[in-house]
Design a protein around this motif. Structure first.
Motif, short mmCIF file in Angstrom:
data_model
loop_
_atom_site.label_atom_id
_atom_site.label_comp_id
_atom_site.label_asym_id
_atom_site.label_seq_id
_atom_site.Cartn_x
_atom_site.Cartn_y
_atom_site.Cartn_z
N ASP A 7 52.54 48.22 47.37
CA ASP A 7 51.95 47.79 48.63
C ASP A 7 50.43 47.83 48.57
O ASP A 7 49.76 46.93 49.04
CB ASP A 7 52.46 48.71 49.74
N ASP A 8 49.89 48.90 47.95
CA ASP A 8 48.45 49.10 48.02
C ASP A 8 47.71 48.47 46.84
O ASP A 8 46.59 47.99 47.00
CB ASP A 8 48.12 50.60 48.04
N ASP A 9 48.28 48.52 45.66
CA ASP A 9 47.50 48.26 44.45
C ASP A 9 47.74 46.90 43.82
O ASP A 9 46.88 46.38 43.13
CB ASP A 9 47.78 49.34 43.40
N ILE A 25 43.26 43.89 43.57
CA ILE A 25 42.75 44.71 42.47
C ILE A 25 41.25 44.90 42.68
O ILE A 25 40.53 43.93 42.96
CB ILE A 25 43.04 44.03 41.12
N GLU A 26 40.84 46.18 42.53
CA GLU A 26 39.42 46.47 42.68
C GLU A 26 38.74 46.31 41.34
O GLU A 26 39.15 46.90 40.34
CB GLU A 26 39.26 47.90 43.20
N LEU A 27 37.72 45.49 41.28
CA LEU A 27 36.99 45.23 40.04
C LEU A 27 35.49 45.37 40.29
O LEU A 27 35.01 45.05 41.37
CB LEU A 27 37.23 43.79 39.57
N GLU A 28 34.84 45.84 39.23
CA GLU A 28 33.38 45.79 39.31
C GLU A 28 32.92 44.64 38.43
O GLU A 28 33.28 44.56 37.25
CB GLU A 28 32.79 47.12 38.84
N CYS A 29 32.18 43.75 38.99
CA CYS A 29 31.68 42.63 38.19
C CYS A 29 30.77 43.16 37.11
O CYS A 29 29.83 43.90 37.40
CB CYS A 29 30.92 41.65 39.09
N PRO A 30 31.02 42.83 35.84
CA PRO A 30 30.18 43.35 34.74
C PRO A 30 28.79 42.73 34.72
O PRO A 30 27.92 43.21 34.01
CB PRO A 30 30.97 42.97 33.47
N TYR A 31 28.57 41.69 35.49
CA TYR A 31 27.28 41.00 35.47
C TYR A 31 26.37 41.45 36.61
O TYR A 31 25.21 41.75 36.40
CB TYR A 31 27.49 39.48 35.53
N LEU A 60 34.50 44.06 43.68
CA LEU A 60 35.28 42.92 44.16
C LEU A 60 36.72 43.35 44.41
O LEU A 60 37.26 44.18 43.68
CB LEU A 60 35.29 41.80 43.10
N TYR A 61 37.30 42.79 45.42
CA TYR A 61 38.74 42.98 45.68
C TYR A 61 39.41 41.62 45.53
O TYR A 61 39.22 40.74 46.35
CB TYR A 61 38.96 43.55 47.09
N ILE A 62 40.11 41.49 44.43
CA ILE A 62 40.68 40.19 44.11
C ILE A 62 42.20 40.28 44.14
O ILE A 62 42.79 41.23 43.62
CB ILE A 62 40.21 39.71 42.71
N ASP A 94 39.78 31.91 34.63
CA ASP A 94 38.73 31.18 35.32
C ASP A 94 38.22 31.89 36.57
O ASP A 94 37.44 31.33 37.33
CB ASP A 94 39.23 29.79 35.73
N THR A 95 38.70 33.15 36.75
CA THR A 95 38.25 33.88 37.94
C THR A 95 36.74 34.09 37.87
O THR A 95 36.21 34.57 36.86
CB THR A 95 38.96 35.23 38.03
N GLU A 96 36.08 33.72 38.95
CA GLU A 96 34.63 33.89 39.00
C GLU A 96 34.26 34.97 40.00
O GLU A 96 34.94 35.15 41.00
CB GLU A 96 33.96 32.57 39.46
N CYS A 97 33.17 35.64 39.70
CA CYS A 97 32.63 36.57 40.67
C CYS A 97 32.07 35.76 41.83
O CYS A 97 31.26 34.86 41.63
CB CYS A 97 31.51 37.39 40.01
N PRO A 98 32.51 36.07 43.06
CA PRO A 98 32.01 35.29 44.20
C PRO A 98 30.54 35.54 44.49
O PRO A 98 29.89 34.75 45.19
CB PRO A 98 32.88 35.77 45.37
#
Ligand SMILES: [Zn+2]
Length: 129
Positions: free
Chosen positions: A81-83, A87-93, A98-100, A108-112
């Motif tokens: 339910d929660d995870d 998914i919590e990500l930190e953009c490396p750039y 991010l919560y994706i 092709d996922t881009e950092c918004p």
């Protein structure tokens, strides 16, 4: 179990009525048969008691197991339910957190925020499936 003892009592009553003579072969045999039947009834009564204790013990184990199952499946439910949905990500750039949505992540996922493409371990795992 009571009916067994009742029947043995009845047989004993019959034997007494017959005034069996322990000194005759037939009298001795009949008296020993009744005594043997009483021993059987005792043994079966003991087994019944042990059986009841086992049933109670199994009931207790079953209840404990139900508690364990509840705890495990509750955790599993929480996990999905929660995870998995997000998914919590930190953009490396740009280091933006991010919560994706799990299903939305691909190569092709881009950092918004900075619009760099993000490649994660999640992508590799998804590709294998
Ligand atoms: Zn970024």
């Amino acid at each position: 179990m009571d009916y067994l003892y009742e029947r043995i009592s009845y047989l004993k009553g019959l034997a007494d009525g017959l005034e069996l003579d322990q000194n005759t072969k037939e009298g001795k045999l009949l008296i020993h048969i009744v005594e043997a039947l009483e021993d059987f009834a005792d043994a079966i009564s003991d087994l019944e008691q042990e059986q009841l204790e086992l049933e109670n013990y199994v009931d207790v184990i079953d209840e404990d197991l139900a508690d364990v199952e509840e705890a495990i499946f509750e955790d599993e439910y929480d996990f999905y339910d929660d995870d998995v949905d997000y998914i919590e990500l930190e953009c490396p750039y740009c280091n933006e957190i991010l919560y994706i949505e799990d299903d939305m992540i691909d190569d092709d996922t881009e950092c918004p925020n900075c619009h760099e493409r993000i490649v994660t371990e999640y992508n590799d795992e998804d590709d294998e499936n």
